[in-house]
Design a protein around this motif. Structure first.
Motif, PDB file in Angstrom:
ATOM      1  N   PRO A  35       0.551  -1.349  -0.088  1.00  0.00           N
ATOM      2  CA  PRO A  35      -0.004  -0.021   0.051  1.00  0.00           C
ATOM      3  C   PRO A  35       0.652   1.093  -0.105  1.00  0.00           C
ATOM      4  CG  PRO A  35       0.211  -0.907   2.401  1.00  0.00           C
ATOM      5  CD  PRO A  35       0.924  -1.821   1.246  1.00  0.00           C
ATOM      6  N   HIS A  36       2.147   1.146  -0.192  1.00  0.00           N
ATOM      7  CA  HIS A  36       2.893   2.338  -0.289  1.00  0.00           C
ATOM      8  C   HIS A  36       4.242   2.098  -0.976  1.00  0.00           C
ATOM      9  CE1 HIS A  36       3.639   6.302   2.110  1.00  0.00           C
ATOM     10  NE2 HIS A  36       4.805   6.016   1.450  1.00  0.00           N
ATOM     11  N   HIS A  37       4.253   2.722  -2.199  1.00  0.00           N
ATOM     12  CA  HIS A  37       5.437   2.842  -2.990  1.00  0.00           C
ATOM     13  C   HIS A  37       5.348   4.088  -3.851  1.00  0.00           C
ATOM     14  CE1 HIS A  37       3.733   1.838  -6.903  1.00  0.00           C
ATOM     15  NE2 HIS A  37       2.877   1.155  -6.433  1.00  0.00           N
ATOM     16  N   HIS A  38       6.497   4.380  -4.668  1.00  0.00           N
ATOM     17  CA  HIS A  38       6.635   5.500  -5.468  1.00  0.00           C
ATOM     18  C   HIS A  38       7.024   5.265  -6.752  1.00  0.00           C
ATOM     19  CE1 HIS A  38       6.104   7.494  -1.669  1.00  0.00           C
ATOM     20  NE2 HIS A  38       7.051   6.889  -1.281  1.00  0.00           N
ATOM     21  N   LEU A  39       6.979   5.846  -7.644  1.00  0.00           N
ATOM     22  CA  LEU A  39       7.461   5.797  -8.980  1.00  0.00           C
ATOM     23  C   LEU A  39       8.044   7.155  -9.383  1.00  0.00           C
ATOM     24  CD1 LEU A  39       4.594   3.945 -10.818  1.00  0.00           C
ATOM     25  CD2 LEU A  39       6.897   2.872 -10.177  1.00  0.00           C
ATOM     26  N   TRP A  40       9.340   7.434 -10.074  1.00  0.00           N
ATOM     27  CA  TRP A  40       9.848   8.619 -10.389  1.00  0.00           C
ATOM     28  C   TRP A  40      11.010   8.337 -11.448  1.00  0.00           C
ATOM     29  CZ3 TRP A  40      10.633   8.872  -4.570  1.00  0.00           C
ATOM     30  CH2 TRP A  40      11.681   8.461  -4.124  1.00  0.00           C
ATOM     31  N   GLU A  41      11.467   9.569 -12.060  1.00  0.00           N
ATOM     32  CA  GLU A  41      12.377   9.935 -12.760  1.00  0.00           C
ATOM     33  C   GLU A  41      13.188  11.016 -12.657  1.00  0.00           C
ATOM     34  OE1 GLU A  41      13.759   7.981 -17.277  1.00  0.00           O
ATOM     35  OE2 GLU A  41      11.721   8.809 -16.917  1.00  0.00           O
ATOM     36  N   ARG A  42      14.212  10.799 -12.073  1.00  0.00           N
ATOM     37  CA  ARG A  42      14.857  11.972 -11.515  1.00  0.00           C
ATOM     38  C   ARG A  42      16.289  11.873 -12.122  1.00  0.00           C
ATOM     39  NH1 ARG A  42      12.949  11.829  -4.984  1.00  0.00           N
ATOM     40  NH2 ARG A  42      10.995  12.179  -5.378  1.00  0.00           N
ATOM     41  N   SER A  43      16.851  13.168 -12.347  1.00  0.00           N
ATOM     42  CA  SER A  43      18.376  13.146 -12.778  1.00  0.00           C
ATOM     43  C   SER A  43      19.238  12.158 -12.186  1.00  0.00           C
ATOM     44  CB  SER A  43      18.623  14.746 -12.529  1.00  0.00           C
ATOM     45  OG  SER A  43      18.893  14.935 -11.132  1.00  0.00           O
ATOM     46  N   ASP A  44      19.140  11.844 -10.983  1.00  0.00           N
ATOM     47  CA  ASP A  44      20.178  10.964 -10.359  1.00  0.00           C
ATOM     48  C   ASP A  44      19.461   9.559  -9.786  1.00  0.00           C
ATOM     49  OD1 ASP A  44      18.621  11.965  -8.301  1.00  0.00           O
ATOM     50  OD2 ASP A  44      20.074  12.228  -7.249  1.00  0.00           O
ATOM     51  N   TRP A  45      18.215   9.263 -10.284  1.00  0.00           N
ATOM     52  CA  TRP A  45      17.204   8.196  -9.599  1.00  0.00           C
ATOM     53  C   TRP A  45      16.180   7.689 -10.514  1.00  0.00           C
ATOM     54  CZ3 TRP A  45      16.161   7.831  -3.582  1.00  0.00           C
ATOM     55  CH2 TRP A  45      15.904   6.513  -3.337  1.00  0.00           C
ATOM     56  N   ARG A  46      16.131   6.635 -11.048  1.00  0.00           N
ATOM     57  CA  ARG A  46      14.997   6.288 -11.845  1.00  0.00           C
ATOM     58  C   ARG A  46      14.360   5.108 -11.138  1.00  0.00           C
ATOM     59  NH1 ARG A  46      13.074   2.453 -15.425  1.00  0.00           N
ATOM     60  NH2 ARG A  46      12.101   3.242 -17.308  1.00  0.00           N
ATOM     61  N   TYR A  47      13.062   5.134 -10.740  1.00  0.00           N
ATOM     62  CA  TYR A  47      12.133   3.895 -10.377  1.00  0.00           C
ATOM     63  C   TYR A  47      10.915   4.116 -10.980  1.00  0.00           C
ATOM     64  CZ  TYR A  47      10.877   0.261  -7.088  1.00  0.00           C
ATOM     65  OH  TYR A  47      10.321  -0.883  -6.418  1.00  0.00           O
ATOM     66  N   MET A  48      10.593   3.410 -12.329  1.00  0.00           N
ATOM     67  CA  MET A  48       9.647   3.327 -12.950  1.00  0.00           C
ATOM     68  C   MET A  48       9.005   2.019 -12.818  1.00  0.00           C
ATOM     69  SD  MET A  48       9.178   6.489 -13.806  1.00  0.00           S
ATOM     70  CE  MET A  48       8.405   6.712 -15.475  1.00  0.00           C
ATOM     71  N   LEU A  49       8.094   1.637 -13.729  1.00  0.00           N
ATOM     72  CA  LEU A  49       7.261   0.259 -13.683  1.00  0.00           C
ATOM     73  C   LEU A  49       8.193  -0.823 -13.758  1.00  0.00           C
ATOM     74  CD1 LEU A  49       4.651  -1.232 -13.536  1.00  0.00           C
ATOM     75  CD2 LEU A  49       4.455  -0.750 -16.105  1.00  0.00           C
ATOM     76  N   ASP A  50       9.097  -0.789 -14.748  1.00  0.00           N
ATOM     77  CA  ASP A  50       9.896  -1.957 -14.808  1.00  0.00           C
ATOM     78  C   ASP A  50      10.769  -2.456 -13.663  1.00  0.00           C
ATOM     79  OD1 ASP A  50      11.059   0.306 -15.383  1.00  0.00           O
ATOM     80  OD2 ASP A  50      12.773  -0.472 -16.990  1.00  0.00           O
ATOM     81  N   ASP A  51      11.351  -1.263 -12.918  1.00  0.00           N
ATOM     82  CA  ASP A  51      12.224  -1.361 -11.601  1.00  0.00           C
ATOM     83  C   ASP A  51      11.202  -1.930 -10.546  1.00  0.00           C
ATOM     84  OD1 ASP A  51      14.613   0.127 -12.732  1.00  0.00           O
ATOM     85  OD2 ASP A  51      12.893   1.646 -13.031  1.00  0.00           O
ATOM     86  N   LEU A  52       9.822  -1.462 -10.620  1.00  0.00           N
ATOM     87  CA  LEU A  52       9.036  -1.769  -9.448  1.00  0.00           C
ATOM     88  C   LEU A  52       8.775  -3.435  -9.831  1.00  0.00           C
ATOM     89  CD1 LEU A  52       7.218  -1.360  -7.019  1.00  0.00           C
ATOM     90  CD2 LEU A  52       5.458  -0.602  -8.838  1.00  0.00           C
ATOM     91  N   LEU A  53       8.446  -3.682 -10.857  1.00  0.00           N
ATOM     92  CA  LEU A  53       8.178  -4.974 -11.341  1.00  0.00           C
ATOM     93  C   LEU A  53       9.184  -6.006 -11.089  1.00  0.00           C
ATOM     94  CD1 LEU A  53       6.315  -4.634 -14.629  1.00  0.00           C
ATOM     95  CD2 LEU A  53       5.397  -5.221 -12.446  1.00  0.00           C
ATOM     96  N   ALA A  54      10.276  -5.548 -11.098  1.00  0.00           N
ATOM     97  CA  ALA A  54      11.672  -6.300 -10.766  1.00  0.00           C
ATOM     98  C   ALA A  54      11.713  -6.634  -9.407  1.00  0.00           C
ATOM     99  CB  ALA A  54      12.972  -5.730 -11.133  1.00  0.00           C
ATOM    100  N   ASP A  55      11.132  -5.594  -8.441  1.00  0.00           N
ATOM    101  CA  ASP A  55      11.148  -6.036  -7.129  1.00  0.00           C
ATOM    102  C   ASP A  55       9.800  -6.834  -6.759  1.00  0.00           C
ATOM    103  OD1 ASP A  55      13.267  -4.577  -6.149  1.00  0.00           O
ATOM    104  OD2 ASP A  55      12.306  -2.725  -6.325  1.00  0.00           O
ATOM    105  N   THR A  56       8.779  -6.535  -7.231  1.00  0.00           N
ATOM    106  CA  THR A  56       7.414  -7.295  -6.694  1.00  0.00           C
ATOM    107  C   THR A  56       7.244  -8.453  -7.433  1.00  0.00           C
ATOM    108  OG1 THR A  56       6.135  -6.191  -8.786  1.00  0.00           O
ATOM    109  CG2 THR A  56       6.175  -5.169  -6.699  1.00  0.00           C
ATOM    110  N   ASN A  57       8.079  -8.836  -8.330  1.00  0.00           N
ATOM    111  CA  ASN A  57       8.114 -10.117  -8.991  1.00  0.00           C
ATOM    112  C   ASN A  57       9.418 -10.862  -8.332  1.00  0.00           C
ATOM    113  OD1 ASN A  57       6.060  -9.715 -10.628  1.00  0.00           O
ATOM    114  ND2 ASN A  57       7.357  -9.122 -12.445  1.00  0.00           N
ATOM    115  N   SER A  58       9.896 -10.591  -7.004  1.00  0.00           N
ATOM    116  CA  SER A  58      11.063 -11.243  -6.597  1.00  0.00           C
ATOM    117  C   SER A  58      10.592 -12.482  -5.748  1.00  0.00           C
ATOM    118  CB  SER A  58      11.804 -10.335  -5.571  1.00  0.00           C
ATOM    119  OG  SER A  58      11.117  -9.554  -4.792  1.00  0.00           O
TER     120      SER A  58
END
Length: 345
Positions: A35-58
């Motif tokens: 119930p609590h996560h973020h998604l972002w694309e910043r100059s020094d940090w990317r966490y988008m759908l593919d990154d989240l899925l890599a974690d949720t599919n672990s």
């Protein structure tokens, strides 16, 4: 960074370091709503759908998630008050991608928590209605961060709330717009401010409120070396807040720099057993005070990813809930989140 700069509130994510820890997944069939996560694309940090899925599919059975505001993809133009609606537009697009089934069975961003500056008072309703329209039926409420401490090293430079903002009349006028629209409020602040949430919950008993990150127990700066003393103060505030039936609490978000743990300094990432041992007093206190049906485990990823991996986190939660009944486990891992955020998963 100059000596006068405020340290980054985030611990850096080191994938090579995280890869040093691998554990068998505990109770892999247990359904989980994160119930609590973020998604972002910043100059020094990317966490988008593919990154989240890599974690949720672990390895864990993540059946759905809730996105929480993080200043992601705000509109670049237009009235300032409406610019955060861009975040809801962006996240709703991600949710639609997930709902297509093309990215796996998990319902990513099934609920969306956006941001409205409640200091706009009564005019907040117009912005809330814009979020609802942009959310495609997924918009559930807002978070207006009020985390404040006189120690500047504890402040996130991205937010600059004044002290006691929750008592401000204009803020409360904005807050009053939530319940008529069937929207909830996520509260993020530090443990000395938990009484502010209690007062707000008492003033607005018809508005659902979720306390984020067990109420932000601090352990650095002027709070360093006082963990036992702070735990006692925090526990008292948590029990007082639990007397408000419109409040629930998220169990997680305890691996930020402000929480003072040293997991990130070790040669190896922490095991789930280590995490469970560190968090046990906080999690047990919350569950005893609120009951399992008003508690929900949360990952707070990618913010907490600087301290441990996604699989180890959920293993730790399962260790902490080991003695809970089947009904209590259902509440802690999915039921409370589904009810509070009105999810049908």
């Amino acid at each position: 960074m100059s000596s006068t700069s405020t340290p980054s509130p985030y611990l850096p994510v080191r994938e090579d370091w995280l890869a040093r820890r691998s554990e068998p997944i505990l109770d892999p069939a247990l359904p989980i709503i994160d119930p609590h996560h973020h998604l972002w694309e910043r100059s020094d940090w990317r966490y988008m759908l593919d990154d989240l899925l890599a974690d949720t599919n672990s390895g864990h059975n993540i059946v759905g998630t809730v996105f929480v505001q993080c200043r992601s993809m705000h509109r670049a133009s237009g009235p300032e008050a409406f610019r955060p609606v861009g975040e809801t537009e962006f996240v709703n697009g991600v949710a639609a991608m997930s709902a297509s089934g093309g990215y796996g069975p998990s319902r990513i961003c099934a609920g969306i928590v956006g941001h409205v500056d409640l200091r706009n008072g009564d005019q907040s309703r117009q912005v809330l209605e814009a979020h609802i329209r942009a959310g495609g039926g997924r918009f559930r409420g807002i978070r207006h961060i009020t985390a404040y401490d006189p120690d500047p090293t504890l402040m996130n430079p991205a937010y600059a709330p004044p002290p006691q903002l929750m008592y401000d009349e204009t803020f409360r006028n904005g807050f009053a717009c939530l319940a008529p629209l069937n929207l909830s409020f996520d509260a993020w602040l530090y443990h000395p401010q938990i009484a502010d949430v209690t007062a707000l919950a008492q003033a607005f008993p018809g508005t659902p409120i979720c306390l984020n990150h067990v109420g932000g127990p601090l352990a650095i700066g002027s709070y360093a070396g006082k963990r036992a003393e702070i735990l006692a103060e925090w526990s008292k505030s948590i029990r007082e807040l639990a007397a408000c039936p419109n409040v629930v609490v998220k169990l997680g978000g305890m691996a930020m720099r402000i929480n003072g743990w040293d997991f990130h300094t070790k040669a190896e990432p922490p095991s789930s057993q280590e995490l469970a041992a560190a968090w046990k007093p906080y999690v047990e206190t919350c569950i005893e005070a609120f009951g399992a049906t008003r508690c929900m485990f949360e990952s707070n990823f990618p913010v907490d990813k600087g301290s441990y991996g996604y699989a180890a986190f959920w293993n730790a939660c399962k260790i902490l809930a080991r003695d809970a009944s089947t009904a209590e486990k259902t509440a802690l891992f999915s039921g409370t989140a589904a009810r509070f955020y009105r999810l049908e998963i």
